[in-house]
Design an enzyme around this catalytic site. Structure first.
Site, mmCIF file in Angstrom:
data_model
loop_
_atom_site.group_PDB
_atom_site.id
_atom_site.type_symbol
_atom_site.label_atom_id
_atom_site.label_comp_id
_atom_site.label_asym_id
_atom_site.label_seq_id
_atom_site.Cartn_x
_atom_site.Cartn_y
_atom_site.Cartn_z
ATOM 1 N N LYS A 1 0.855 -1.197 0.000
ATOM 2 C CA LYS A 1 0.000 0.000 0.000
ATOM 3 C C LYS A 1 0.889 1.244 0.000
ATOM 4 O O LYS A 1 2.066 1.187 0.386
ATOM 5 C CB LYS A 1 -0.942 0.034 1.209
ATOM 6 C CG LYS A 1 -0.272 0.039 2.599
ATOM 7 C CD LYS A 1 0.160 1.410 3.109
ATOM 8 C CE LYS A 1 0.861 1.347 4.457
ATOM 9 N NZ LYS A 1 1.741 2.485 4.739
ATOM 10 N N ASP B 1 -2.077 -0.706 10.563
ATOM 11 C CA ASP B 1 -2.541 -0.671 9.167
ATOM 12 C C ASP B 1 -2.958 -2.062 8.675
ATOM 13 O O ASP B 1 -3.213 -2.265 7.498
ATOM 14 C CB ASP B 1 -1.457 -0.074 8.245
ATOM 15 C CG ASP B 1 -0.145 -0.859 8.297
ATOM 16 O OD1 ASP B 1 -0.086 -1.881 9.008
ATOM 17 O OD2 ASP B 1 0.814 -0.436 7.629
HETATM 18 O O1 C5P Z 1 0.866 -0.508 14.794
HETATM 19 P P1 C5P Z 1 2.206 -0.588 14.175
HETATM 20 O O2 C5P Z 1 2.925 -1.839 14.554
HETATM 21 O O3 C5P Z 1 2.219 -0.344 12.717
HETATM 22 O O4 C5P Z 1 2.992 0.616 14.799
HETATM 23 C C1 C5P Z 1 4.386 0.652 14.939
HETATM 24 C C2 C5P Z 1 4.730 1.817 15.835
HETATM 25 O O5 C5P Z 1 4.459 3.050 15.165
HETATM 26 C C3 C5P Z 1 3.946 1.879 17.133
HETATM 27 O O6 C5P Z 1 4.537 1.106 18.122
HETATM 28 C C4 C5P Z 1 4.005 3.369 17.449
HETATM 29 O O7 C5P Z 1 5.260 3.680 18.006
HETATM 30 C C5 C5P Z 1 3.958 4.010 16.066
HETATM 31 N N1 C5P Z 1 2.580 4.393 15.679
HETATM 32 C C6 C5P Z 1 1.994 5.492 16.281
HETATM 33 N N2 C5P Z 1 0.729 5.850 15.940
HETATM 34 C C7 C5P Z 1 0.041 5.169 14.987
HETATM 35 C C8 C5P Z 1 0.639 4.055 14.347
HETATM 36 C C9 C5P Z 1 1.910 3.689 14.717
HETATM 37 O O8 C5P Z 1 2.594 6.143 17.136
HETATM 38 N N3 C5P Z 1 -1.196 5.556 14.666
#
Ligand code: C5P
Length: 283
Positions: A10, A131
Site C-alpha cells: 500500500k 494498518d
Molecule cells: O501498529 P504498528 O505496529 O504499525 O505501529 C508501529 C509503531 O508506530 C507503534 O509502536 C508506534 O510507536 C507508532 N505508531 C503510532 N501511531 C500510529 C501508528 C503507529 O505512534 N497511529
C-alpha cells in the site's frame, strides 16, 4: 488443497497526525491505496504449524503473531504449512508485513472453513498492527484512529505510479518518536482528497497528497531528503513519502522509461488503471 494468495503493498496518499494519545499511539487521518506490488503466500493442510520465509527466517514474523491471535480467537489450533515469498521491500512504509499477516488470516479462514466475517477478521487484525485491518478488504480506504477505523473510498485512476525504495530502512516507531508538535488539526482532509480522487485527474490528486511524517523521517534518515531530490530531478515531478518511509512515490500521466541503473532497493512504474507493472528493478 493449496491456497495461493498475493498480499499487496500500500501507499498512503495522505497522512495527517493529530496528536499523541495516552496509549502511546498517534491519532491520525490517512488514505491507504493498495498497489500492484505483491508478496506470495502459500497455505496448505499440514499436521502441525509450519512457517517458512527465506527472506526473514526469524521467529518474530508478524504472520506468526497473526496466526496465534486467530487461534486464540477460535479457541483451538489451526495447523497448516505456510510459505511466504517476499518481494515487497521491508521497513519501507509499504505495509508488506501487515499485508502478509492479514492475508494469512484470510487464508487460514478459508483453509479451515472458519466462516469468520471480514468484520471479525478486521477486528483480529487490528490487535497486531495499525494498518493491518486495511488489508482485509484493501482497495482505497480512509482511516482514522490509529489507522484501524476504516471507510471505503471510491476512486478512479488514469495514471501511473512511480515507486522508489532507497537503500535505507525507516523504523516506524522511531519516525513517530521524532515527530514534534504542532500537529495537524482534524479538518475535512478526507473529503478534499476523496473529491480529487473521484475526478481521477492527476493534478487534482497530486495537489492533495500530503504526509506529516515526512520531516520526521527525513530528520532521522540520512540521505532520504537528497534521494527524494534526485528522484524529482530524474523524473521531473514531485515525490511523496509513503507512511513512515523510506519508500517514495510520484503520480505520472505517462509511463517514464526505465533508467539503465538505479541505486536503491526497488524502482518501478505501476499502472494503477490496469493494476499491473510496466517495468521494475528489484535489487
Ligand atoms: O501498529 P504498528 O505496529 O504499525 O505501529 C508501529 C509503531 O508506530 C507503534 O509502536 C508506534 O510507536 C507508532 N505508531 C503510532 N501511531 C500510529 C501508528 C503507529 O505512534 N497511529
Amino acid at each position: 488443497m493449496k491456497i495461493t494468495l498475493k498480499p499487496p503493498a500500500k501507499i498512503n496518499l495522505g497522512l495527517w497526525v493529530h496528536g499523541k494519545r495516552n496509549d502511546g499511539f498517534h491519532e491520525l487521518t490517512t488514505v491507504f491505496q493498495e498497489i500492484p506490488l505483491y508478496d506470495e503466500l502459500e497455505i496448505s493442510p499440514h499436521d502441525s504449524k509450519k512457517f517458512v520465509c527465506e527472506a526473514f527466517p526469524g521467529q518474530d514474523n508478524l504472520c506468526l503473531k497473526a496466526w496465534q491471535r486467530l487461534e486464540n480467537y477460535c479457541g483451538h489450533s489451526l495447523n497448516a504449512s505456510v510459505t511466504l515469498k517476499k518481494k515487497i521491500p521491508a521497513a519501507a512504509g509499504l505495509g508488506g508485513a501487515s499485508a502478509d499477516a492479514s492475508y494469512l488470516l484470510l487464508g487460514l479462514n478459508q483453509l479451515h472453513q472458519l466462516n469468520l466475517s471480514n468484520a471479525e477478521l478486521k477486528c483480529i487484525a487490528s490487535e497486531f498492527g495499525s494498518d493491518t485491518a486495511f488489508f482485509i478488504e484493501g482497495g482505497c480506504q480512509a482511516a482514522k484512529g490509529r489507522g484501524e477505523n476504516l471507510s471505503p473510498l471510491s476512486c478512479s485512476y488514469e495514471n501511473y505510479l512511480i515507486l522508489a525504495v532507497p537503500h535505507m530502512k525507516c523504523s516506524t516507531p522511531a519516525v513517530f518518536k521524532a515527530l514534534t508538535p504542532p500537529y495537524s488539526e482534524q479538518k475535512n482532509q478526507i473529503k478534499v482528497l476523496e473529491t480529487a480522487l473521484k475526478t481521477g485527474k492527476l493534478s487534482n490528486i497530486s495537489d492533495q497528497i500530503h504526509n506529516d511524517l515526512m520531516p520526521a523521517a527525513q530528520s532521522i534518515t540520512e540521505e532520504l531528503e537528497s534521494c527524494m531530490k534526485q528522484l524529482e530531478q530524474q523524473f521531473n515531478t514531485s515525490f511523496f513519502l509513503s507512511g513512515s518511509g523510506s519508500s517514495c512515490f510520484a503520480l505520472s500521466e505517462t509511463a517514464p522509461a526505465s533508467p539503465l541503473t538505479f541505486d536503491g532497493r526497488y524502482l518501478g512504474v505501476l499502472d494503477l488503471k490496469n493494476n499491473n507493472t510496466v517495468w521494475e528493478i528489484c535489487q
